[in-house]
Design an enzyme around this catalytic site. Structure first.
Site, PDB file in Angstrom:
ATOM      1  N   ASP A   1      -6.843  -0.499  -6.230  1.00 53.03           N
ATOM      2  CA  ASP A   1      -7.284  -0.512  -4.844  1.00 53.03           C
ATOM      3  C   ASP A   1      -7.305   0.883  -4.241  1.00 53.03           C
ATOM      4  OD1 ASP A   1      -4.503  -0.299  -4.939  1.00 53.03           O
ATOM      5  OD2 ASP A   1      -4.105  -1.986  -3.607  1.00 53.03           O
TER       6      ASP A   1
ATOM      7  N   ASP B   1      -2.994   6.944  -4.078  1.00 50.39           N
ATOM      8  CA  ASP B   1      -2.198   7.555  -3.021  1.00 50.39           C
ATOM      9  C   ASP B   1      -1.489   8.770  -3.631  1.00 50.39           C
ATOM     10  OD1 ASP B   1      -0.759   7.944  -0.677  1.00 50.39           O
ATOM     11  OD2 ASP B   1       0.647   6.319  -1.043  1.00 50.39           O
TER      12      ASP B   1
ATOM     13  N   PHE C   1      -2.050   4.288   6.787  1.00 43.89           N
ATOM     14  CA  PHE C   1      -1.720   3.073   6.036  1.00 43.89           C
ATOM     15  C   PHE C   1      -2.820   2.043   6.269  1.00 43.89           C
ATOM     16  CE2 PHE C   1       0.170  -0.918   4.922  1.00 43.89           C
ATOM     17  CZ  PHE C   1       0.814  -0.591   3.741  1.00 43.89           C
TER      18      PHE C   1
HETATM   19  P1  5GP Z   1       0.370   5.514  -5.737  1.00 40.85           P
HETATM   20  O1  5GP Z   1       1.141   5.134  -6.957  1.00 40.85           O
HETATM   21  O2  5GP Z   1      -0.968   6.129  -6.010  1.00 40.85           O
HETATM   22  O3  5GP Z   1       1.182   6.329  -4.782  1.00 40.85           O
HETATM   23  O4  5GP Z   1       0.150   4.215  -4.930  1.00 40.85           O
HETATM   24  C1  5GP Z   1      -0.685   3.276  -5.340  1.00 40.85           C
HETATM   25  C2  5GP Z   1      -0.306   1.933  -4.803  1.00 40.85           C
HETATM   26  O5  5GP Z   1       0.436   2.011  -3.560  1.00 40.85           O
HETATM   27  C3  5GP Z   1      -1.574   1.221  -4.481  1.00 40.85           C
HETATM   28  O6  5GP Z   1      -2.034   0.537  -5.615  1.00 40.85           O
HETATM   29  C4  5GP Z   1      -1.180   0.336  -3.341  1.00 40.85           C
HETATM   30  O7  5GP Z   1      -0.708  -0.869  -3.866  1.00 40.85           O
HETATM   31  C5  5GP Z   1      -0.044   1.071  -2.641  1.00 40.85           C
HETATM   32  N1  5GP Z   1      -0.558   1.794  -1.453  1.00 40.85           N
HETATM   33  C6  5GP Z   1      -0.705   3.120  -1.302  1.00 40.85           C
HETATM   34  N2  5GP Z   1      -1.212   3.422  -0.087  1.00 40.85           N
HETATM   35  C7  5GP Z   1      -1.399   2.245   0.542  1.00 40.85           C
HETATM   36  C8  5GP Z   1      -1.917   1.874   1.846  1.00 40.85           C
HETATM   37  O8  5GP Z   1      -2.320   2.676   2.688  1.00 40.85           O
HETATM   38  N3  5GP Z   1      -1.947   0.549   2.110  1.00 40.85           N
HETATM   39  C9  5GP Z   1      -1.517  -0.394   1.234  1.00 40.85           C
HETATM   40  N4  5GP Z   1      -1.599  -1.657   1.618  1.00 40.85           N
HETATM   41  N5  5GP Z   1      -1.045  -0.096   0.000  1.00 40.85           N
HETATM   42  C10 5GP Z   1      -0.982   1.214  -0.332  1.00 40.85           C
HETATM   43 MG    MG Z   2      -1.813  -1.400  -6.089  1.00 41.51          MG
END
Ligand code: 5GP
Ligand code: MG
Length: 188
Positions: free
Chosen positions: A94, A97, A146
């Site tokens: 999705d 981040d 977010f």
């Molecule tokens: P990363 O490992 O890249 O930091 O984070 C990835 C996961 O964190 C995404 O697959 C998602 O599930 C969650 N995530 C990161 N940012 C957001 C956000 O703004 N909203 C939501 N709902 N989930 C997020």
């Molecule tokens: Mg995810």
């Protein structure tokens, strides 16, 4: 709550990604694997725009936040994976981040022997990257806010919104007793 991407914008973005992906993998065996749970709406829309044969699978990535494990340690559940040997693997998530989820999933799927590994994310958030890896296909660049909707949740809610919205600071609360999942495991 403020709408960031309308249904129409999402529709156009997903079509553009589907066309990039179709061209890239033309004539090659392809396995598409979505990262649960946030990718499912995007995944369902994306695969229906790929007019070709493909294998489909899912992985669940959970980061354990308990005292017994190191923070951010990623556990990947691979019970719903298709055979990856002899297939090019495209991971679908999705949002990118910090990139740590995608990085961890890729590291743990490489031993399954795919011909290659690439990734597509619907959203990439600015200014939060930690991992070295970059997603190969990105639907939309978004500011460091977010977001919820189109598969993304806040405490288990909003995944079914047909658009993407950002939540204001006042709408985000850190009260632990309100967490829907009181276990130590956080599924993304
Ligand atoms: P990363 O490992 O890249 O930091 O984070 C990835 C996961 O964190 C995404 O697959 C998602 O599930 C969650 N995530 C990161 N940012 C957001 C956000 O703004 N909203 C939501 N709902 N989930 C997020
Ligand atoms: Mg995810």
């Amino acid at each position: 709550m403020k709408t960031l991407l309308t249904q129409h914008q999402l529709d156009e973005g997903v079509s553009r990604l589907a066309s990039e992906i179709s061209h890239y993998y033309r004539g090659q065996p392809l396995a598409i694997v979505g990262v649960l749970t946030g990718s499912i709406v995007f995944l369902a829309d994306l695969i229906r725009r790929l007019n070709r044969s493909l294998r489909l699978g899912l992985v669940q990535a959970s980061s354990y936040r308990g005292a017994a494990t190191s923070p951010g340690e990623l556990v990947i559940h691979t019970g719903l994976l298709p055979e990856l040997k002899g297939q090019h693997l495209l991971l679908v998530d999705d949002i990118y981040d910090t990139g740590l989820t995608l990085d961890g999933v890729i590291r743990q799927l490489i031993p399954h022997g795919p011909l290659s590994v690439r990734s597509v994310v619907l959203l990439r958030k600015h200014g939060r990257k930690i991992a070295a890896i970059e997603p190969d296909h990105v639907g939309f660049e978004i500011p460091n806010e977010f977001v919820v909707g189109y598969g993304l949740d806040y405490r288990g809610a909003y995944r079914n919104l047909p658009y993407v919205a950002s939540l204001e600071a006042a709408e985000l609360s850190d009260t632990p007793e309100l967490m829907p999942d009181s276990s130590l495991r956080g599924s993304t």
